[in-house]
Motif scaffolding. Structure first.
Motif, PDB file in Angstrom:
ATOM      1  N   PRO A  41       0.803  -1.227   0.000  1.00 51.33           N
ATOM      2  CA  PRO A  41       0.000   0.000   0.000  1.00 51.33           C
ATOM      3  C   PRO A  41       0.839   1.282   0.000  1.00 51.33           C
ATOM      4  O   PRO A  41       0.446   2.280  -0.603  1.00 51.33           O
ATOM      5  N   ASP A  42       1.995   1.269   0.677  1.00 54.20           N
ATOM      6  CA  ASP A  42       2.824   2.480   0.709  1.00 54.20           C
ATOM      7  C   ASP A  42       3.821   2.545  -0.436  1.00 54.20           C
ATOM      8  O   ASP A  42       4.592   3.505  -0.551  1.00 54.20           O
ATOM      9  N   GLY A  43       3.823   1.527  -1.298  1.00 58.43           N
ATOM     10  CA  GLY A  43       4.676   1.535  -2.479  1.00 58.43           C
ATOM     11  C   GLY A  43       6.122   1.187  -2.246  1.00 58.43           C
ATOM     12  O   GLY A  43       6.917   1.189  -3.193  1.00 58.43           O
ATOM     13  N   SER A  44       6.508   0.850  -1.036  1.00 57.67           N
ATOM     14  CA  SER A  44       7.922   0.629  -0.732  1.00 57.67           C
ATOM     15  C   SER A  44       8.383  -0.802  -0.925  1.00 57.67           C
ATOM     16  O   SER A  44       9.586  -1.079  -0.888  1.00 57.67           O
ATOM     17  N   ALA A  45       7.451  -1.744  -1.095  1.00 57.94           N
ATOM     18  CA  ALA A  45       7.819  -3.160  -1.167  1.00 57.94           C
ATOM     19  C   ALA A  45       6.966  -3.873  -2.202  1.00 57.94           C
ATOM     20  O   ALA A  45       5.910  -3.390  -2.628  1.00 57.94           O
ATOM     21  N   ALA A  46       7.436  -5.031  -2.600  1.00 57.16           N
ATOM     22  CA  ALA A  46       6.696  -5.895  -3.519  1.00 57.16           C
ATOM     23  C   ALA A  46       6.779  -7.317  -3.010  1.00 57.16           C
ATOM     24  O   ALA A  46       7.775  -7.708  -2.382  1.00 57.16           O
ATOM     25  N   VAL A  47       5.726  -8.086  -3.260  1.00 62.14           N
ATOM     26  CA  VAL A  47       5.750  -9.504  -2.934  1.00 62.14           C
ATOM     27  C   VAL A  47       5.655 -10.285  -4.234  1.00 62.14           C
ATOM     28  O   VAL A  47       4.806  -9.998  -5.078  1.00 62.14           O
ATOM     29  N   ARG A  48       6.562 -11.205  -4.393  1.00 67.06           N
ATOM     30  CA  ARG A  48       6.578 -12.088  -5.559  1.00 67.06           C
ATOM     31  C   ARG A  48       6.005 -13.429  -5.115  1.00 67.06           C
ATOM     32  O   ARG A  48       6.538 -14.046  -4.186  1.00 67.06           O
ATOM     33  N   ILE A  49       4.944 -13.879  -5.777  1.00 66.49           N
ATOM     34  CA  ILE A  49       4.269 -15.119  -5.391  1.00 66.49           C
ATOM     35  C   ILE A  49       4.252 -16.064  -6.589  1.00 66.49           C
ATOM     36  O   ILE A  49       3.713 -15.726  -7.643  1.00 66.49           O
TER      37      ILE A  49
END
Length: 232
Positions: A41-49
């Protein structure tokens, strides 16, 4: 992100993981052949699934062991998912132009001084993956794997990958070979990878592959050495 990750049950698969992060406000921002990505939501991270990624633990090891170089993504968390899937939470990265990416790959191949420490870790972990995994591919020199962190530094991601064309061709034509080398628990969702770049993959072909692997699993379970270690 810690609370969302902690909320996942021990047997969470890729579908459960995606739903949990989506409900926590993460939004889908991309898909490749092996995985989807959602942004925090804050744009600082990504999750790769990924539904199925044998090389995920080796990639996570690279990010951890080469962290001191600052030339790999910052890894916040890594978790294996039920059925052979993989989940990685890392810093948000931006794309770079192709000449910049190609130059970085050339530097890695030549082991230029400014990437020497990174190359040493890459080669060591890749050699381990090649020994331990069936269908581990060579290093991936796709320009899209070179990206830039929010602080401006260049990093390289997703260098390790399974040799999908060979693995999936074998699964379709000789499923007993795949069953002998990869336990069912580690490839349960191998027909559910996105294939966003190489697809589409029609439903009938996916179903036929699942049926072929299921029949091969049944044959394997009837073999006297069914409990023996898998062949690489």
């Amino acid at each position: 992100m810690d609370a969302t990750l902690a909320s996942l049950p021990s047997d969470a698969n890729h579908r459960v993981a995606e739903r949990a992060f989506t409900e926590a406000g993460w939004s889908r921002c991309g898909a490749g052949d092996w995985a989807i990505a959602l942004r925090s939501p804050d744009g600082s991270a990504a999750v790769r699934i990924s539904p199925f990624d044998p090389t995920g633990p080796y990639t996570a090891a690279l990010y951890r062991e080469a962290a001191h170089t600052r030339q790999v993504p910052h890894l916040f968390a890594h978790r294996r998912l039920d059925g052979g899937g993989d989940l990685q939470i890392m810093e948000w990265l931006d794309a770079v132009d192709e000449p910049t990416a190609a130059a970085f790959h050339r530097a890695l191949a030549a082991r230029e001084p400014f990437v020497a420490d990174l190359v040493d870790v890459v080669r060591r972990i890749h050699a381990l993956a090649r020994r331990e995994l069936a269908w581990c591919g060579p290093l991936d020199t796709n320009p899209s794997n070179v990206m830039r962190g929010a602080d401006g530094r260049l990093v390289v991601a997703d260098l390790f990958y399974a040799d999908g064309p060979d693995l999936y061709a074998t699964a379709a034509s000789a499923p007993d070979t795949v069953v002998a080398r990869i336990p069912e628990a580690e490839r349960r969702f191998m027909t559910e990878i996105p294939l966003a770049a190489s697809g589409p993959w029609d439903t009938a072909s996916r179903a036929a592959m699942r049926a072929g692997l299921a029949a091969a699993d049944a044959r394997y379970r009837r073999m006297p050495n069914a409990g023996s270690p898998r062949l690489n």
